[in-house]
Motif scaffolding. Sequence first.
Motif, mmCIF file in Angstrom:
data_model
loop_
_atom_site.group_PDB
_atom_site.id
_atom_site.type_symbol
_atom_site.label_atom_id
_atom_site.label_comp_id
_atom_site.label_asym_id
_atom_site.label_seq_id
_atom_site.Cartn_x
_atom_site.Cartn_y
_atom_site.Cartn_z
ATOM 1 N N ASP A 183 3.868 -52.466 -65.252
ATOM 2 C CA ASP A 183 3.546 -52.135 -63.865
ATOM 3 C C ASP A 183 3.964 -50.696 -63.593
ATOM 4 O O ASP A 183 4.966 -50.217 -64.157
ATOM 5 N N GLY A 184 3.236 -50.010 -62.727
ATOM 6 C CA GLY A 184 3.697 -48.702 -62.269
ATOM 7 C C GLY A 184 4.837 -48.852 -61.285
ATOM 8 O O GLY A 184 5.850 -48.151 -61.353
ATOM 9 N N VAL A 185 4.672 -49.789 -60.340
ATOM 10 C CA VAL A 185 5.732 -50.212 -59.421
ATOM 11 C C VAL A 185 5.810 -51.728 -59.529
ATOM 12 O O VAL A 185 4.800 -52.425 -59.400
ATOM 13 N N PHE A 186 7.009 -52.249 -59.771
ATOM 14 C CA PHE A 186 7.200 -53.683 -59.946
ATOM 15 C C PHE A 186 7.262 -54.341 -58.574
ATOM 16 O O PHE A 186 8.122 -54.038 -57.744
ATOM 17 N N SER A 187 6.313 -55.263 -58.349
ATOM 18 C CA SER A 187 5.995 -55.698 -56.993
ATOM 19 C C SER A 187 7.098 -56.491 -56.321
ATOM 20 O O SER A 187 7.204 -56.482 -55.092
ATOM 21 N N MET A 188 7.921 -57.205 -57.059
ATOM 22 C CA MET A 188 8.972 -58.008 -56.441
ATOM 23 C C MET A 188 10.252 -57.222 -56.201
ATOM 24 O O MET A 188 11.148 -57.679 -55.495
ATOM 25 N N ASP A 189 10.341 -56.023 -56.801
ATOM 26 C CA ASP A 189 11.596 -55.280 -56.748
ATOM 27 C C ASP A 189 11.463 -53.873 -56.180
ATOM 28 O O ASP A 189 12.471 -53.263 -55.834
ATOM 29 N N GLY A 190 10.244 -53.333 -56.101
ATOM 30 C CA GLY A 190 10.079 -51.967 -55.625
ATOM 31 C C GLY A 190 10.604 -50.929 -56.592
ATOM 32 O O GLY A 190 10.879 -49.789 -56.209
ATOM 33 N N ILE A 191 10.745 -51.303 -57.873
ATOM 34 C CA ILE A 191 11.232 -50.384 -58.907
ATOM 35 C C ILE A 191 10.046 -49.624 -59.487
ATOM 36 O O ILE A 191 9.017 -50.217 -59.823
ATOM 37 N N VAL A 192 10.201 -48.317 -59.640
ATOM 38 C CA VAL A 192 9.163 -47.491 -60.255
ATOM 39 C C VAL A 192 9.422 -47.429 -61.758
ATOM 40 O O VAL A 192 10.545 -47.179 -62.206
ATOM 41 N N ALA A 193 8.398 -47.665 -62.548
ATOM 42 C CA ALA A 193 8.535 -47.628 -64.002
ATOM 43 C C ALA A 193 8.920 -46.230 -64.474
ATOM 44 O O ALA A 193 8.478 -45.223 -63.908
ATOM 45 N N ASP A 194 9.735 -46.173 -65.520
ATOM 46 C CA ASP A 194 10.123 -44.904 -66.141
ATOM 47 C C ASP A 194 8.985 -44.465 -67.066
ATOM 48 O O ASP A 194 9.104 -44.492 -68.299
ATOM 49 N N LEU A 195 7.887 -44.050 -66.445
ATOM 50 C CA LEU A 195 6.660 -43.863 -67.196
ATOM 51 C C LEU A 195 6.725 -42.671 -68.147
ATOM 52 O O LEU A 195 6.115 -42.704 -69.228
ATOM 53 N N ARG A 196 7.463 -41.640 -67.791
ATOM 54 C CA ARG A 196 7.560 -40.496 -68.711
ATOM 55 C C ARG A 196 8.240 -40.909 -70.013
ATOM 56 O O ARG A 196 7.773 -40.576 -71.115
ATOM 57 N N SER A 197 9.320 -41.674 -69.908
ATOM 58 C CA SER A 197 10.008 -42.126 -71.123
ATOM 59 C C SER A 197 9.149 -43.097 -71.918
ATOM 60 O O SER A 197 9.146 -43.081 -73.155
ATOM 61 N N ILE A 198 8.419 -43.971 -71.204
ATOM 62 C CA ILE A 198 7.512 -44.900 -71.882
ATOM 63 C C ILE A 198 6.466 -44.130 -72.675
ATOM 64 O O ILE A 198 6.186 -44.443 -73.841
ATOM 65 N N CYS A 199 5.890 -43.106 -72.061
ATOM 66 C CA CYS A 199 4.857 -42.316 -72.736
ATOM 67 C C CYS A 199 5.438 -41.530 -73.914
ATOM 68 O O CYS A 199 4.778 -41.379 -74.952
ATOM 69 N N ASP A 200 6.658 -41.040 -73.771
ATOM 70 C CA ASP A 200 7.302 -40.340 -74.889
ATOM 71 C C ASP A 200 7.465 -41.270 -76.091
ATOM 72 O O ASP A 200 7.178 -40.892 -77.236
ATOM 73 N N LEU A 201 7.927 -42.489 -75.842
ATOM 74 C CA LEU A 201 8.093 -43.455 -76.922
ATOM 75 C C LEU A 201 6.736 -43.865 -77.499
ATOM 76 O O LEU A 201 6.586 -44.016 -78.717
ATOM 77 N N ALA A 202 5.750 -44.044 -76.623
ATOM 78 C CA ALA A 202 4.411 -44.407 -77.100
ATOM 79 C C ALA A 202 3.856 -43.329 -78.023
ATOM 80 O O ALA A 202 3.266 -43.630 -79.074
ATOM 81 N N HIS A 203 4.042 -42.063 -77.657
ATOM 82 C CA HIS A 203 3.569 -40.965 -78.498
ATOM 83 C C HIS A 203 4.290 -40.961 -79.843
ATOM 84 O O HIS A 203 3.663 -40.782 -80.899
ATOM 85 N N ARG A 204 5.591 -41.209 -79.818
ATOM 86 C CA ARG A 204 6.387 -41.188 -81.048
ATOM 87 C C ARG A 204 5.956 -42.295 -82.012
ATOM 88 O O ARG A 204 5.948 -42.106 -83.227
ATOM 89 N N TYR A 205 5.595 -43.451 -81.456
ATOM 90 C CA TYR A 205 5.269 -44.603 -82.299
ATOM 91 C C TYR A 205 3.760 -44.889 -82.375
ATOM 92 O O TYR A 205 3.355 -45.896 -82.948
ATOM 93 N N GLY A 206 2.941 -44.020 -81.804
ATOM 94 C CA GLY A 206 1.494 -44.179 -81.906
ATOM 95 C C GLY A 206 0.948 -45.372 -81.155
ATOM 96 O O GLY A 206 0.040 -46.061 -81.636
ATOM 97 N N ALA A 207 1.470 -45.631 -79.948
ATOM 98 C CA ALA A 207 1.049 -46.786 -79.147
ATOM 99 C C ALA A 207 0.192 -46.348 -77.963
ATOM 100 O O ALA A 207 0.328 -45.228 -77.451
ATOM 101 N N LEU A 208 -0.690 -47.244 -77.533
ATOM 102 C CA LEU A 208 -1.423 -47.067 -76.289
ATOM 103 C C LEU A 208 -0.527 -47.454 -75.117
ATOM 104 O O LEU A 208 0.418 -48.235 -75.266
ATOM 105 N N VAL A 209 -0.861 -46.932 -73.925
ATOM 106 C CA VAL A 209 -0.125 -47.284 -72.706
ATOM 107 C C VAL A 209 -1.099 -47.780 -71.650
ATOM 108 O O VAL A 209 -2.101 -47.117 -71.359
ATOM 109 N N LEU A 210 -0.809 -48.948 -71.088
ATOM 110 C CA LEU A 210 -1.548 -49.506 -69.946
ATOM 111 C C LEU A 210 -0.602 -49.608 -68.755
ATOM 112 O O LEU A 210 0.507 -50.142 -68.884
#
Length: 402
Positions: A183-210
């Motif tokens: 989720d970009g924002v987790f609906s039950m908690d109002g937490i914003v995903a750490d998307l920059r770190s997720i994308c950094d890890l995805a790039h390092r390990y060759g993963a797609l991001v949804l």
Amino acid sequence: MGLEPFFGRLRSAIDDARRDGLYKDEIILGSPQQARVDILSGEIEPSLINMCSNNYLGLANNPKLVAAARESLLVDGFGMASVRFICGSHAVHKQLERRISQFLQTDDTILFSSCFDANAGVFEALLDEEDVVISDALNHASIIDGIRLCKARRLRYRNNDMADLERALKEAAGARTVLIATDGVFSMDGIVADLRSICDLAHRYGALVLVDDSHAVGVIGPGGRGTPALFDVQEQVQIVTGTLGKALGGASGGYVSGRNEIITWLRQRARPYLFSNALMPAICSASLAAIDLAEAGDQFRDHLSRQTARLRGGLSQLGLKLGGSSHPIVPVLCGEPLLAVELTSHLRSNGILAVPFSFPVVPQGQARVRMQVSASHTLQDIDDVLAVMEQFPNLDELRDVA
């Protein structure tokens, strides 16, 4: 034996849900969706402050959206009476898909009847038993259900825990394709995903991001473009799913937006797209107006931010434990479901509409009252909510949750 044991089991389960505070009553509105609403419950309860709507920008009853929908009804008719690939594709569907792509700065977009359907269709069409999907533990039910429909190996990581995500990425080594879903924002908690770190890890390990950005688009990021824009990672997020049913007018409809190859393949294989009626043209026309307003809507977002800060600050001063930090989703954590029910009953009897959330929507022991701020709320609305919260007879119990 007959069927009576089956129906008796259902009656018993319903009685248990009522007893445990887990039963969900439907609230019937007698007015348009807006900051203050009328409720039909035998007799009208007038002018309750609505603190449980996804109407973040206050566009659900906006005159420009209503006018766009009315004009479309007159010109384009009521419904398409077909799926898209037969004869259900109208020019306004293509116009809206192009506009969403331009707004989110993606290659292409495909419309669905809801974001639930978008998430239900995307994983099965793109992944099979040679692949791995890695999902945040707090992802929306539609992501969870969509992942269940595909044959990919499933891994999960603790909410926003990048070390645990990296552990899962290492475990997925050797898979043909690895997809991280969050989720970009987790609906039950109002937490914003750490998307920059997720994308950094995805790039390092060759993963797609949804990213399911349903509670972010229109609300956060430059021009309301959501979490990829907030973290400046649009080019590192290959798939964005979202809804037209929250900040962007609040009607219905969802979408998947992203790379050309992905969207083209979804048109061929996404089952909810292939087997569901096309969106009514009036929804598309109103959504076009909503995107225009959202994109130029810094005044909505500035007002929303001020109201959110006022509510969060006031509730914190009362000693209550809140979820999230700055998003207009403001969960008041109650722990036990009966306490959440008591709080919403107190609020409603004092002119505030809110809803308790408990199992299975949230885990056992983590019941809450999720308040949601709208740009249509006034400062007086927020102050009225805080005054009523302060008068809750079991306020000390709520403080003990912290």
